[in-house]
Design a protein around this motif. Sequence first.
Motif: not given
Length: 337
Positions: A99-111, A188-189
């Motif tokens: 969950r933590r890893l994929l959150h970085l890949h599909v982040s939106t906005g300012v992040q 993701f891969y």
Amino acid sequence: MKFGETFTEYLRGEQECFLEKCSHVEYKRLKKVLKSCRSCRTNQGSSCDVTTNREEDENGESSNELCLCESCPLCDQKFFSELMKEASEIAGCFSSRVRRLLHLHVSTGVQRYVLRLRHCFTNDQQIMIQQGRMLIEYVTMNAIAIRKILKKYDKVHSSVNGRNFRSKLRAEHIELLQSPWLIELGAFYINFNGSDGVSGEFVHQFSCDLTSDQPVMTLMVTDDVKLEYSLTCAICLEIVFNPYALSCGHIFCKACACSAASVMIFQGLKAAEPKSKCPVCREVGVYANPVHMMELDLLLKNRCKDYWKERMHAERAETVKQSKEYWDSQTKYVIGY
């Protein structure tokens, strides 16, 4: 190389720091429990029946005793409870790390902007690929360890308790290789390999066929173990769109799952009644913590563009329609006509 040696070598490998706070299967200790049961005839108070049978264990050591009791208190009080605890901890650690890893890949906005800015100075893509590879190794190695130790349990006891325990893991949704987070990691891969031109050592483990009548994602665990995950919604019988995995592990389109739970799309799955059941397995209370499979949705968006756009327009139209009907009914209720 025997699996016990391979597993020990894995635990001492490059992923040791990355997974230092994660649980692992205590493979050697569980084997010692089974060895103590093999020689349980030396315990006068034991009710185990023992037969003489020349065999070799995984370390090449010979043993003359084989316990023939289907359920041995000497083993079971330590064996199954500890293994269940380890499997639960591994499943929890795996899901949180993915969950933590994929959150970085599909982040939106300012992040997303900050991450892209940071990418100018560090190669985050390669770091994410490396972490994903370690997580795949982590879950597959521990899943194989559980399968091996349960097979050894049944061999020692001439029983099917190991098979029953695997069924219990599936029933309690902690069977490691059936986790929806593993499907997300596979998507993701494939997304990375297809869109970014980034390939990793383990990308070839995952493949996806969306053109057949039964679209599936395939994971090659080992050369002789292959797992297939269906990408068909069991309600609309189409490829899942805006997919959500319920707590039981079954995957549906968001609109289909909302319809099955008698809630509106804009309300979301968490608005479902606690007594709502999964449309497939009929289990109660599975809507409380659904997993929004954003990587899988991105994969479908990239691979099936026309289909994805068509479903998106249809879902938006249905959402607007439901919202209008809902607020019209609320207005009539307040006004009184």
